[in-house]
Design a protein around this motif. Sequence first.
Motif, PDB file in Angstrom:
ATOM      1  N   VAL A  30       0.867  -1.180   0.000  1.00 56.10           N
ATOM      2  CA  VAL A  30       0.000   0.000   0.000  1.00 56.10           C
ATOM      3  C   VAL A  30       0.901   1.227   0.000  1.00 56.10           C
ATOM      4  O   VAL A  30       1.905   1.279   0.714  1.00 56.10           O
ATOM      5  CB  VAL A  30      -0.944   0.004   1.228  1.00 56.10           C
ATOM      6  N   TYR A  31       0.526   2.220  -0.825  1.00 60.71           N
ATOM      7  CA  TYR A  31       1.335   3.417  -1.000  1.00 60.71           C
ATOM      8  C   TYR A  31       0.699   4.632  -0.333  1.00 60.71           C
ATOM      9  O   TYR A  31      -0.518   4.748  -0.237  1.00 60.71           O
ATOM     10  CB  TYR A  31       1.527   3.708  -2.493  1.00 60.71           C
ATOM     11  N   ASN A  32       1.558   5.557   0.060  1.00 64.40           N
ATOM     12  CA  ASN A  32       1.115   6.797   0.676  1.00 64.40           C
ATOM     13  C   ASN A  32       0.505   7.721  -0.374  1.00 64.40           C
ATOM     14  O   ASN A  32       0.865   7.686  -1.551  1.00 64.40           O
ATOM     15  CB  ASN A  32       2.309   7.496   1.330  1.00 64.40           C
ATOM     16  N   ASP A  33      -0.429   8.544   0.070  1.00 65.58           N
ATOM     17  CA  ASP A  33      -0.972   9.606  -0.766  1.00 65.58           C
ATOM     18  C   ASP A  33      -1.322  10.783   0.138  1.00 65.58           C
ATOM     19  O   ASP A  33      -1.199  10.704   1.348  1.00 65.58           O
ATOM     20  CB  ASP A  33      -2.187   9.134  -1.571  1.00 65.58           C
ATOM     21  N   GLU A  34      -1.719  11.862  -0.470  1.00 69.60           N
ATOM     22  CA  GLU A  34      -2.070  13.062   0.303  1.00 69.60           C
ATOM     23  C   GLU A  34      -3.576  13.216   0.447  1.00 69.60           C
ATOM     24  O   GLU A  34      -4.057  14.271   0.859  1.00 69.60           O
ATOM     25  CB  GLU A  34      -1.478  14.298  -0.397  1.00 69.60           C
ATOM     26  N   VAL A  35      -4.329  12.171   0.116  1.00 70.16           N
ATOM     27  CA  VAL A  35      -5.783  12.263   0.082  1.00 70.16           C
ATOM     28  C   VAL A  35      -6.447  11.544   1.259  1.00 70.16           C
ATOM     29  O   VAL A  35      -7.307  12.104   1.933  1.00 70.16           O
ATOM     30  CB  VAL A  35      -6.325  11.681  -1.255  1.00 70.16           C
ATOM     31  N   ASN A  36      -6.054  10.297   1.498  1.00 67.42           N
ATOM     32  CA  ASN A  36      -6.738   9.462   2.487  1.00 67.42           C
ATOM     33  C   ASN A  36      -6.262   9.743   3.910  1.00 67.42           C
ATOM     34  O   ASN A  36      -5.077   9.982   4.140  1.00 67.42           O
ATOM     35  CB  ASN A  36      -6.531   7.983   2.150  1.00 67.42           C
ATOM     36  N   THR A  37      -7.195   9.675   4.836  1.00 66.55           N
ATOM     37  CA  THR A  37      -6.866   9.915   6.242  1.00 66.55           C
ATOM     38  C   THR A  37      -6.293   8.655   6.874  1.00 66.55           C
ATOM     39  O   THR A  37      -6.489   7.543   6.377  1.00 66.55           O
ATOM     40  CB  THR A  37      -8.119  10.329   7.033  1.00 66.55           C
ATOM     41  N   CYS A  59       1.135  -0.265  10.306  1.00 65.15           N
ATOM     42  CA  CYS A  59       1.321  -0.247   8.854  1.00 65.15           C
ATOM     43  C   CYS A  59       1.022   1.131   8.282  1.00 65.15           C
ATOM     44  O   CYS A  59       1.733   1.617   7.400  1.00 65.15           O
ATOM     45  CB  CYS A  59       0.422  -1.299   8.189  1.00 65.15           C
ATOM     46  N   THR A  60      -0.028   1.766   8.798  1.00 68.69           N
ATOM     47  CA  THR A  60      -0.397   3.094   8.312  1.00 68.69           C
ATOM     48  C   THR A  60       0.695   4.109   8.610  1.00 68.69           C
ATOM     49  O   THR A  60       0.996   4.971   7.771  1.00 68.69           O
ATOM     50  CB  THR A  60      -1.746   3.528   8.923  1.00 68.69           C
ATOM     51  N   LEU A  61       1.323   4.013   9.755  1.00 66.19           N
ATOM     52  CA  LEU A  61       2.439   4.908  10.070  1.00 66.19           C
ATOM     53  C   LEU A  61       3.617   4.672   9.124  1.00 66.19           C
ATOM     54  O   LEU A  61       4.249   5.623   8.652  1.00 66.19           O
ATOM     55  CB  LEU A  61       2.874   4.738  11.528  1.00 66.19           C
ATOM     56  N   LEU A  62       3.902   3.399   8.827  1.00 68.80           N
ATOM     57  CA  LEU A  62       4.978   3.097   7.873  1.00 68.80           C
ATOM     58  C   LEU A  62       4.639   3.630   6.492  1.00 68.80           C
ATOM     59  O   LEU A  62       5.506   4.178   5.796  1.00 68.80           O
ATOM     60  CB  LEU A  62       5.230   1.585   7.815  1.00 68.80           C
ATOM     61  N   ILE A  63       3.394   3.471   6.077  1.00 73.94           N
ATOM     62  CA  ILE A  63       2.962   3.999   4.779  1.00 73.94           C
ATOM     63  C   ILE A  63       3.189   5.504   4.738  1.00 73.94           C
ATOM     64  O   ILE A  63       3.725   6.041   3.761  1.00 73.94           O
ATOM     65  CB  ILE A  63       1.485   3.658   4.516  1.00 73.94           C
ATOM     66  N   HIS A  64       2.802   6.195   5.795  1.00 73.61           N
ATOM     67  CA  HIS A  64       2.924   7.649   5.845  1.00 73.61           C
ATOM     68  C   HIS A  64       4.381   8.106   5.828  1.00 73.61           C
ATOM     69  O   HIS A  64       4.761   8.998   5.064  1.00 73.61           O
ATOM     70  CB  HIS A  64       2.217   8.185   7.085  1.00 73.61           C
ATOM     71  N   TYR A  65       5.208   7.498   6.680  1.00 68.62           N
ATOM     72  CA  TYR A  65       6.580   7.980   6.836  1.00 68.62           C
ATOM     73  C   TYR A  65       7.570   7.380   5.847  1.00 68.62           C
ATOM     74  O   TYR A  65       8.569   8.019   5.503  1.00 68.62           O
ATOM     75  CB  TYR A  65       7.066   7.751   8.273  1.00 68.62           C
ATOM     76  N   LYS A  66       7.325   6.163   5.379  1.00 72.18           N
ATOM     77  CA  LYS A  66       8.244   5.510   4.437  1.00 72.18           C
ATOM     78  C   LYS A  66       7.737   5.553   2.998  1.00 72.18           C
ATOM     79  O   LYS A  66       8.470   5.207   2.077  1.00 72.18           O
ATOM     80  CB  LYS A  66       8.467   4.044   4.840  1.00 72.18           C
ATOM     81  N   GLY A  67       6.469   5.913   2.809  1.00 71.23           N
ATOM     82  CA  GLY A  67       5.920   5.998   1.463  1.00 71.23           C
ATOM     83  C   GLY A  67       5.189   4.762   0.999  1.00 71.23           C
ATOM     84  O   GLY A  67       4.428   4.799   0.041  1.00 71.23           O
ATOM     85  N   LYS A  68       5.437   3.637   1.678  1.00 72.03           N
ATOM     86  CA  LYS A  68       4.765   2.388   1.325  1.00 72.03           C
ATOM     87  C   LYS A  68       4.990   1.366   2.422  1.00 72.03           C
ATOM     88  O   LYS A  68       5.878   1.529   3.264  1.00 72.03           O
ATOM     89  CB  LYS A  68       5.276   1.838   0.000  1.00 72.03           C
ATOM     90  N   ILE A  86      -8.926  -2.742  -1.879  1.00 71.03           N
ATOM     91  CA  ILE A  86      -8.238  -1.539  -1.405  1.00 71.03           C
ATOM     92  C   ILE A  86      -8.385  -0.417  -2.441  1.00 71.03           C
ATOM     93  O   ILE A  86      -8.665   0.729  -2.087  1.00 71.03           O
ATOM     94  CB  ILE A  86      -6.760  -1.844  -1.080  1.00 71.03           C
ATOM     95  N   HIS A  87      -8.225  -0.752  -3.721  1.00 69.76           N
ATOM     96  CA  HIS A  87      -8.427   0.237  -4.793  1.00 69.76           C
ATOM     97  C   HIS A  87      -9.846   0.794  -4.751  1.00 69.76           C
ATOM     98  O   HIS A  87     -10.048   1.998  -4.958  1.00 69.76           O
ATOM     99  CB  HIS A  87      -8.181  -0.380  -6.165  1.00 69.76           C
ATOM    100  N   ASP A  88     -10.814  -0.079  -4.508  1.00 68.38           N
ATOM    101  CA  ASP A  88     -12.218   0.347  -4.454  1.00 68.38           C
ATOM    102  C   ASP A  88     -12.465   1.381  -3.359  1.00 68.38           C
ATOM    103  O   ASP A  88     -13.440   2.125  -3.415  1.00 68.38           O
ATOM    104  CB  ASP A  88     -13.135  -0.859  -4.241  1.00 68.38           C
ATOM    105  N   ARG A  89     -11.585   1.430  -2.370  1.00 74.08           N
ATOM    106  CA  ARG A  89     -11.696   2.405  -1.284  1.00 74.08           C
ATOM    107  C   ARG A  89     -10.827   3.638  -1.539  1.00 74.08           C
ATOM    108  O   ARG A  89     -10.620   4.457  -0.646  1.00 74.08           O
ATOM    109  CB  ARG A  89     -11.333   1.752   0.037  1.00 74.08           C
ATOM    110  N   GLY A  90     -10.282   3.739  -2.746  1.00 74.82           N
ATOM    111  CA  GLY A  90      -9.537   4.939  -3.130  1.00 74.82           C
ATOM    112  C   GLY A  90      -8.100   4.972  -2.653  1.00 74.82           C
ATOM    113  O   GLY A  90      -7.484   6.042  -2.596  1.00 74.82           O
ATOM    114  N   ILE A  91      -7.542   3.817  -2.331  1.00 73.88           N
ATOM    115  CA  ILE A  91      -6.178   3.740  -1.818  1.00 73.88           C
ATOM    116  C   ILE A  91      -5.303   3.025  -2.853  1.00 73.88           C
ATOM    117  O   ILE A  91      -5.703   2.023  -3.441  1.00 73.88           O
ATOM    118  CB  ILE A  91      -6.133   2.988  -0.471  1.00 73.88           C
ATOM    119  N   SER A  92      -4.094   3.544  -3.061  1.00 70.26           N
ATOM    120  CA  SER A  92      -3.172   2.985  -4.031  1.00 70.26           C
ATOM    121  C   SER A  92      -2.468   1.757  -3.461  1.00 70.26           C
ATOM    122  O   SER A  92      -1.895   1.817  -2.357  1.00 70.26           O
ATOM    123  CB  SER A  92      -2.141   4.049  -4.421  1.00 70.26           C
ATOM    124  N   ALA A  93      -2.492   0.638  -4.224  1.00 64.73           N
ATOM    125  CA  ALA A  93      -1.844  -0.598  -3.784  1.00 64.73           C
ATOM    126  C   ALA A  93      -1.506  -1.442  -5.002  1.00 64.73           C
ATOM    127  O   ALA A  93      -2.068  -1.238  -6.079  1.00 64.73           O
ATOM    128  CB  ALA A  93      -2.772  -1.369  -2.851  1.00 64.73           C
TER     129      ALA A  93
END
Length: 96
Positions: A30-37, A59-68, A86-93
């Motif tokens: 899963v990749y970080n983005d500037e859209v999802n909370t 995992c979410t903290l790692l996604i945020h700080y490491k990018g994925k 995950i894509h259906d929820r608007g998250i890049s993976a």
Amino acid sequence: MNTRPQIPQIEREEDVLLLEEEAELRNLVVYNDEVNTFDHVIKTLIDVCGHQPEQAEQCTLLIHYKGKCAVKIGSYEELEPLCTAIHDRGISAEVI
């Protein structure tokens, strides 16, 4: 005298190779983005991947700080429907 019959050892290279192909493990990343909370990503990992809340938060903290982050390991066949969810929820993976 107690003798047991010998059990023949059969080696099937074809079967072994087939099992190795089926067991090839992949990562669901899963990749970080500037859209999802944070809350949305955490809830997605809990709902889609079966994470415990603490695991999803880490995992979410790692996604945020490491990018994925690799959020799940399994076969391509196991991970592809999760990736789609995950894509259906608007998250890049992606499955790699």
